[in-house]
Design an enzyme around this catalytic site. Structure first.
Site, PDB file in Angstrom:
ATOM      1  N   TYR A 146     -12.137  -2.638  -3.684  1.00 50.77           N
ATOM      2  CA  TYR A 146     -12.754  -2.740  -2.354  1.00 50.77           C
ATOM      3  C   TYR A 146     -14.280  -2.695  -2.410  1.00 50.77           C
ATOM      4  O   TYR A 146     -14.914  -2.307  -1.425  1.00 50.77           O
ATOM      5  CB  TYR A 146     -12.218  -1.636  -1.447  1.00 50.77           C
ATOM      6  CG  TYR A 146     -10.837  -1.910  -0.872  1.00 50.77           C
ATOM      7  CD1 TYR A 146     -10.556  -3.095  -0.172  1.00 50.77           C
ATOM      8  CD2 TYR A 146      -9.805  -0.979  -0.993  1.00 50.77           C
ATOM      9  CE1 TYR A 146      -9.296  -3.345   0.373  1.00 50.77           C
ATOM     10  CE2 TYR A 146      -8.542  -1.220  -0.444  1.00 50.77           C
ATOM     11  CZ  TYR A 146      -8.302  -2.412   0.231  1.00 50.77           C
ATOM     12  OH  TYR A 146      -7.056  -2.643   0.772  1.00 50.77           O
ATOM     13  N   LYS A 162       0.844  -1.202   0.000  1.00 48.87           N
ATOM     14  CA  LYS A 162       0.000   0.000   0.000  1.00 48.87           C
ATOM     15  C   LYS A 162       0.883   1.257   0.000  1.00 48.87           C
ATOM     16  O   LYS A 162       2.104   1.173   0.222  1.00 48.87           O
ATOM     17  CB  LYS A 162      -0.918  -0.053   1.225  1.00 48.87           C
ATOM     18  CG  LYS A 162      -1.917  -1.222   1.176  1.00 48.87           C
ATOM     19  CD  LYS A 162      -2.825  -1.236   2.412  1.00 48.87           C
ATOM     20  CE  LYS A 162      -3.872  -2.336   2.306  1.00 48.87           C
ATOM     21  NZ  LYS A 162      -4.806  -2.312   3.472  1.00 48.87           N
ATOM     22  N   GLU A 194      -9.202 -10.189  -8.141  1.00 45.27           N
ATOM     23  CA  GLU A 194      -8.230  -9.105  -7.957  1.00 45.27           C
ATOM     24  C   GLU A 194      -7.115  -9.176  -9.005  1.00 45.27           C
ATOM     25  O   GLU A 194      -6.678  -8.147  -9.529  1.00 45.27           O
ATOM     26  CB  GLU A 194      -7.658  -9.160  -6.538  1.00 45.27           C
ATOM     27  CG  GLU A 194      -8.702  -8.785  -5.488  1.00 45.27           C
ATOM     28  CD  GLU A 194      -8.317  -9.117  -4.055  1.00 45.27           C
ATOM     29  OE1 GLU A 194      -9.152  -8.900  -3.162  1.00 45.27           O
ATOM     30  OE2 GLU A 194      -7.191  -9.599  -3.810  1.00 45.27           O
ATOM     31  N   HIS A 242      -1.813  -5.416   1.356  1.00 44.56           N
ATOM     32  CA  HIS A 242      -3.060  -6.123   1.059  1.00 44.56           C
ATOM     33  C   HIS A 242      -2.737  -7.551   0.647  1.00 44.56           C
ATOM     34  O   HIS A 242      -1.728  -7.790  -0.010  1.00 44.56           O
ATOM     35  CB  HIS A 242      -3.817  -5.438  -0.098  1.00 44.56           C
ATOM     36  CG  HIS A 242      -4.910  -6.298  -0.667  1.00 44.56           C
ATOM     37  ND1 HIS A 242      -6.155  -6.370  -0.084  1.00 44.56           N
ATOM     38  CD2 HIS A 242      -4.924  -7.175  -1.705  1.00 44.56           C
ATOM     39  CE1 HIS A 242      -6.903  -7.247  -0.773  1.00 44.56           C
ATOM     40  NE2 HIS A 242      -6.173  -7.739  -1.755  1.00 44.56           N
ATOM     41  N   ASN A 258      -2.058  -0.090   7.334  1.00 47.67           N
ATOM     42  CA  ASN A 258      -1.533  -1.443   7.584  1.00 47.67           C
ATOM     43  C   ASN A 258      -0.668  -2.018   6.454  1.00 47.67           C
ATOM     44  O   ASN A 258      -0.475  -3.227   6.357  1.00 47.67           O
ATOM     45  CB  ASN A 258      -2.658  -2.387   8.022  1.00 47.67           C
ATOM     46  CG  ASN A 258      -3.708  -2.605   6.973  1.00 47.67           C
ATOM     47  OD1 ASN A 258      -3.594  -2.105   5.849  1.00 47.67           O
ATOM     48  ND2 ASN A 258      -4.731  -3.366   7.311  1.00 47.67           N
TER      49      ASN A 258
HETATM   50  P1  DAT Z   1      -7.841  -7.026   5.123  1.00 50.45           P
HETATM   51  O1  DAT Z   1      -7.011  -5.931   4.481  1.00 50.45           O
HETATM   52  O2  DAT Z   1      -7.136  -7.640   6.300  1.00 50.45           O
HETATM   53  O3  DAT Z   1      -8.320  -8.047   4.117  1.00 50.45           O
HETATM   54  P2  DAT Z   1     -10.538  -5.952   5.048  1.00 50.45           P
HETATM   55  O4  DAT Z   1     -10.609  -6.524   3.664  1.00 50.45           O
HETATM   56  O5  DAT Z   1     -11.637  -6.289   5.986  1.00 50.45           O
HETATM   57  O6  DAT Z   1      -9.147  -6.338   5.755  1.00 50.45           O
HETATM   58  O7  DAT Z   1     -10.447  -4.365   4.962  1.00 50.45           O
HETATM   59  C1  DAT Z   1      -9.692  -3.755   3.947  1.00 50.45           C
HETATM   60  C2  DAT Z   1      -8.904  -2.625   4.556  1.00 50.45           C
HETATM   61  O8  DAT Z   1      -9.791  -1.659   5.090  1.00 50.45           O
HETATM   62  C3  DAT Z   1      -8.016  -3.022   5.744  1.00 50.45           C
HETATM   63  O9  DAT Z   1      -6.766  -3.515   5.334  1.00 50.45           O
HETATM   64  C4  DAT Z   1      -7.879  -1.710   6.458  1.00 50.45           C
HETATM   65  C5  DAT Z   1      -9.239  -1.069   6.246  1.00 50.45           C
HETATM   66  N1  DAT Z   1     -10.105  -1.344   7.397  1.00 50.45           N
HETATM   67  C6  DAT Z   1     -10.708  -2.515   7.704  1.00 50.45           C
HETATM   68  N2  DAT Z   1     -11.410  -2.421   8.834  1.00 50.45           N
HETATM   69  C7  DAT Z   1     -11.253  -1.147   9.253  1.00 50.45           C
HETATM   70  C8  DAT Z   1     -11.709  -0.408  10.366  1.00 50.45           C
HETATM   71  N3  DAT Z   1     -12.503  -0.965  11.284  1.00 50.45           N
HETATM   72  N4  DAT Z   1     -11.327   0.886  10.474  1.00 50.45           N
HETATM   73  C9  DAT Z   1     -10.522   1.465   9.565  1.00 50.45           C
HETATM   74  N5  DAT Z   1     -10.051   0.823   8.489  1.00 50.45           N
HETATM   75  C10 DAT Z   1     -10.406  -0.454   8.337  1.00 50.45           C
HETATM   76 MG    MG Z   2      -9.622  -7.890   2.517  1.00 52.42          MG
END
Ligand code: DAT
Ligand code: MG
Length: 150
Positions: free
Chosen positions: A51, A11, A128, A117, A114
């Site tokens: 997303y 990212k 994807e 991805h 974080n």
């Molecule tokens: P991941 O990246 O672990 O697959 P995800 O697909 O549920 O997680 O979410 C995509 C991204 O969105 C994640 O890397 C960071 C952001 N995100 C997820 N939950 C969040 C939250 N509660 N608050 C802020 N950002 C969040």
């Molecule tokens: Mg995800």
């Protein structure tokens, strides 16, 4: 199968912090093979597709803005159990819940920063990979194959 593929993306914060090499090294050292890789500035429109499943979440606008804030490294890794093992190598979505030794557990602190991805299922990996690499991937045979797999 040994040809399972996962979509991994460094990212914008991972790029800005100079962590691209370290992240790629972890996957290479584990035994995964790069079959596609590029450095791109994603558009908000493209990220909204990536997303799409999260579009109704309260953090969605902030997520898209952050992800469009700079270039990313888009990668496809191939190898045994690439999706599930890739997720284990990432750690949890929230870095504070990520084990030490995982990428998020070692390199970041905030869920909204974080750094990496990784696809969460083979089905989303395929979607994807098609979204980020419409031109396709590059298949090749590694000389180490017989030393990584039985
Ligand atoms: P991941 O990246 O672990 O697959 P995800 O697909 O549920 O997680 O979410 C995509 C991204 O969105 C994640 O890397 C960071 C952001 N995100 C997820 N939950 C969040 C939250 N509660 N608050 C802020 N950002 C969040
Ligand atoms: Mg995800």
């Amino acid at each position: 199968s040994t040809t399972e593929r996962t979509y991994i993306m460094v990212k914008p914060d991972g790029v800005q912090r100079g962590l691209v090499g370290k992240i790629i090294t972890r996957f290479e050292e584990r035994g995964y093979k790069i079959v596609a890789l590029k450095f791109v500035q994603p558009t908000e429109e493209h990220l909204e597709k990536h997303y799409a499943d999260l579009r109704n979440k309260p953090f969605f606008p902030g997520l898209i803005k952050y992800m469009a804030s700079g270039p990313v490294v888009a990668i496809v890794f191939e190898g045994l159990d690439a999706v599930k093992t890739g997720r284990a190598m990432l750690g949890a979505t929230n870095p504070l819940a990520s084990p030490i030794g995982s990428i998020r557990g070692d390199f970041c602190l905030a869920v909204g920063r974080n750094i990496i991805h990784g696809s969460d299922s083979v089905e989303s990996a395929n979607k994807e990979i098609a979204l980020w690499f419409p031109e396709g991937i590059t298949e090749w045979k590694s000389v180490f194959e017989n030393w990584i797999y039985e």
